[in-house]
Design a protein around this motif. Structure first.
Motif, short mmCIF file in Angstrom:
data_model
loop_
_atom_site.label_atom_id
_atom_site.label_comp_id
_atom_site.label_asym_id
_atom_site.label_seq_id
_atom_site.Cartn_x
_atom_site.Cartn_y
_atom_site.Cartn_z
N THR A 9 0.82 -1.05 -0.13
CA THR A 9 0.07 -0.09 -0.10
C THR A 9 0.86 1.21 0.25
OG1 THR A 9 -1.55 -1.22 0.95
CG2 THR A 9 -1.88 1.32 1.23
N ASP A 10 2.07 1.19 0.86
CA ASP A 10 2.69 2.43 0.89
C ASP A 10 3.50 2.68 -0.36
OD1 ASP A 10 2.31 3.07 3.38
OD2 ASP A 10 3.67 1.87 4.52
N ASN A 11 3.67 1.65 -1.27
CA ASN A 11 4.55 1.72 -2.38
C ASN A 11 3.53 2.15 -3.38
OD1 ASN A 11 6.86 0.78 -4.13
ND2 ASN A 11 5.31 -0.57 -5.02
N LEU A 12 2.12 1.80 -3.50
CA LEU A 12 1.46 2.54 -4.38
C LEU A 12 1.14 3.78 -4.08
CD1 LEU A 12 -1.49 -0.28 -4.77
CD2 LEU A 12 0.35 0.35 -6.31
N ASP A 13 1.33 4.26 -2.80
CA ASP A 13 1.09 5.61 -2.52
C ASP A 13 2.20 6.50 -3.07
OD1 ASP A 13 -1.53 5.33 -1.27
OD2 ASP A 13 -0.45 5.29 0.73
N ASP A 14 3.47 5.96 -2.80
CA ASP A 14 4.80 6.68 -3.41
C ASP A 14 4.71 6.70 -4.84
OD1 ASP A 14 5.46 6.82 -0.58
OD2 ASP A 14 6.65 4.99 -0.65
N LEU A 15 4.47 5.64 -5.52
CA LEU A 15 4.32 5.66 -6.97
C LEU A 15 3.32 6.56 -7.44
CD1 LEU A 15 4.36 1.96 -7.75
CD2 LEU A 15 6.30 3.44 -8.24
N GLU A 16 2.06 6.87 -6.80
CA GLU A 16 1.10 7.84 -7.04
C GLU A 16 1.57 9.21 -6.95
OE1 GLU A 16 -3.47 7.92 -6.10
OE2 GLU A 16 -2.07 8.86 -4.56
N ASN A 17 2.36 9.53 -5.62
CA ASN A 17 2.73 10.81 -5.39
C ASN A 17 3.65 11.28 -6.44
OD1 ASN A 17 0.87 10.70 -3.31
ND2 ASN A 17 2.75 10.16 -1.59
N ARG A 18 4.66 10.38 -6.69
CA ARG A 18 5.69 10.92 -7.45
C ARG A 18 5.10 11.11 -8.92
NH1 ARG A 18 11.19 11.02 -8.48
NH2 ARG A 18 11.89 10.33 -10.55
N SER A 19 4.35 10.35 -9.45
CA SER A 19 3.71 10.34 -10.86
C SER A 19 2.81 11.69 -11.10
CB SER A 19 2.99 9.18 -11.25
OG SER A 19 3.71 7.98 -11.35
N ILE A 20 2.03 12.01 -9.90
CA ILE A 20 1.05 13.16 -10.00
C ILE A 20 2.21 14.44 -9.82
CG2 ILE A 20 -0.21 14.74 -8.28
CD1 ILE A 20 -1.64 12.23 -7.68
N TRP A 21 3.31 14.19 -9.26
CA TRP A 21 4.38 15.20 -9.24
C TRP A 21 4.92 15.68 -10.60
CZ3 TRP A 21 9.71 13.53 -8.79
CH2 TRP A 21 10.57 14.73 -9.22
N LEU A 22 5.33 14.57 -11.53
CA LEU A 22 5.77 14.71 -12.75
C LEU A 22 4.49 15.35 -13.61
CD1 LEU A 22 7.79 11.12 -12.70
CD2 LEU A 22 8.62 13.37 -12.50
N ILE A 23 3.48 14.61 -13.55
CA ILE A 23 2.35 15.44 -14.39
C ILE A 23 2.22 16.67 -14.22
CG2 ILE A 23 -0.19 15.36 -14.93
CD1 ILE A 23 0.03 12.42 -14.28
N ARG A 24 2.27 17.26 -12.93
CA ARG A 24 2.21 18.78 -12.68
C ARG A 24 3.54 19.57 -13.17
NH1 ARG A 24 0.05 17.84 -6.55
NH2 ARG A 24 -2.11 18.05 -7.08
N GLU A 25 4.51 18.78 -13.07
CA GLU A 25 5.78 19.48 -13.34
C GLU A 25 5.75 19.95 -14.80
OE1 GLU A 25 9.00 20.82 -11.81
OE2 GLU A 25 7.16 20.89 -10.70
N ALA A 26 5.28 18.81 -15.73
CA ALA A 26 5.20 18.86 -17.19
C ALA A 26 4.23 19.71 -17.56
CB ALA A 26 4.95 17.32 -17.69
N TYR A 27 3.07 19.82 -16.98
CA TYR A 27 1.94 20.90 -17.28
C TYR A 27 2.53 22.47 -17.10
CZ TYR A 27 -2.45 23.16 -17.26
OH TYR A 27 -3.10 24.20 -17.59
N ALA A 28 3.51 22.45 -15.80
CA ALA A 28 4.06 23.92 -15.44
C ALA A 28 4.94 24.10 -16.67
CB ALA A 28 4.48 23.87 -14.22
N ARG A 29 5.83 23.31 -17.05
CA ARG A 29 7.07 23.67 -17.73
C ARG A 29 7.03 23.57 -19.28
NH1 ARG A 29 10.97 24.75 -13.84
NH2 ARG A 29 10.08 24.26 -11.61
N LEU A 30 6.07 22.79 -19.62
CA LEU A 30 6.03 22.21 -21.20
C LEU A 30 4.69 22.58 -21.75
CD1 LEU A 30 7.55 18.74 -20.99
CD2 LEU A 30 8.76 20.83 -21.55
N LYS A 31 4.49 23.73 -22.21
CA LYS A 31 3.32 24.24 -22.91
C LYS A 31 3.55 24.55 -24.39
CE LYS A 31 1.43 26.36 -18.77
NZ LYS A 31 0.57 25.29 -18.51
N PRO A 32 2.56 24.20 -25.44
CA PRO A 32 1.71 23.49 -24.92
C PRO A 32 1.72 21.89 -24.59
CG PRO A 32 1.70 23.65 -27.39
CD PRO A 32 2.55 24.46 -26.70
N LEU A 33 1.08 21.21 -23.69
CA LEU A 33 1.14 19.96 -23.36
C LEU A 33 -0.06 18.98 -23.83
CD1 LEU A 33 2.69 17.96 -21.39
CD2 LEU A 33 1.22 18.32 -19.72
#
Length: 280
Positions: free
Chosen positions: A17-41
């Motif tokens: 369960t903790d591993n899924l939480d960690d994977l989820e947190n990191r992937s959400i962070w990467l998606i937000r970073e991509a949206y903030a820095r790569l436009k248009p996405l």
């Protein structure tokens, strides 16, 4: 050179369960970073299990909405269940779906083996999309454990002006720093699931109750483990008719995930040639 860096999510824990939480947190962070820095996405949506997870994570990242277009590279060869699933999810999740019709197989490189040549249609469709929309970033749901060539990828993976991938010239990704500035006309493929495994995807799908195309569930002793076009993808032997049974099967099987993909049984370098030319 611009580098994207934010506080690193916590390291993976030993518990599932903790591993899924960690994977989820990191992937959400990467998606937000991509949206903030790569436009248009934009995001490529194959409607398979991996890209459905990326879509789910994008909705979580932006409070239930996806603030960028979702693109299906359509060859007209998807199975009927895939098209039905696509149309339902677009309505339910209010997605900005763009359908890019891929050119015919007759226009592809004739030196490629048959299944690889059929798959190359999506490469050509993607190149047309990139040229028209001038996308700077593209979210893609690939994983390192799925196929040997994909194991060479970076999380933020640059593509040349022509959309090609030079595996020998990838930037280093130390201490969660990612290069995001590239020449006009080039773009970056962003891979939020790169460190996930096939089991992670199914365990997360079960936990989050993410909808799936029913073809993943066994019927008459067969199911699709990897879902692609009907002319190059085939079901494998399986009695796993629920997600719980799929997870139990994957915990013991030694059969490769892409066993039903005819492209993987062609010449050894065919998939690598395809990916170097811009395939997902």
């Amino acid at each position: 050179m611009k580098l994207a860096r934010v506080a690193q999510p916590v390291s993976p824990s030993l518990g599932a369960t903790d591993n899924l939480d960690d994977l989820e947190n990191r992937s959400i962070w990467l998606i937000r970073e991509a949206y903030a820095r790569l436009k248009p996405l934009g995001m490529l949506w194959s409607i398979g299990k991996d890209s459905n997870v990326v879509l789910w994570l994008a909705r979580k990242a932006f409070l239930g909405r996806v603030p960028f277009p979702v693109v299906q590279l359509d060859t007209g060869m998807e199975l009927p269940e895939v098209y039905a699933f696509r149309d339902r999810i677009v309505q339910e999740w209010n997605l900005d779906l763009r359908i890019e019709t891929c050119p015919p197989e007759s226009e592809m490189d004739p030196t490629l083996p048959p299944a690889t040549r059929a798959a190359a249609r999506k490469t050509a469709g993607l190149q047309a999309l990139l040229e028209r929309e001038q996308l700077r970033g593209v979210l893609v749901g690939i994983r390192r454990d799925e196929q040997g060539t994909r194991a060479k990828e970076r999380v933020f993976s640059p593509r040349s002006l022509g959309g090609n991938w030079d595996v020998t010239q990838q930037p280093a990704e130390f201490w969660d720093q990612y290069r995001t500035d590239f020449p006009v006309g080039a773009h970056v493929r962003v891979h939020p699931l790169l460190d996930w495994s096939e089991l992670d995807v199914w365990r997360y799908t079960r936990r989050e109750q993410i909808p799936i195309v029913p073809l993943y569930l066994a019927k008459n002793g067969k199911r699709y483990r990897s879902l692609g076009e009907k002319n190059v993808t085939f079901p494998v032997d399986s009695n796993a008719s629920s997600i719980d049974e799929i997870i139990a099967e994957l915990e013991t099987t030694r059969i490769p995930e892409r066993a039903g993909r005819s492209i993987d049984s062609e010449t050894e370098d065919s998939f690598e040639r395809l990916r170097q030319a811009g395939y997902m």
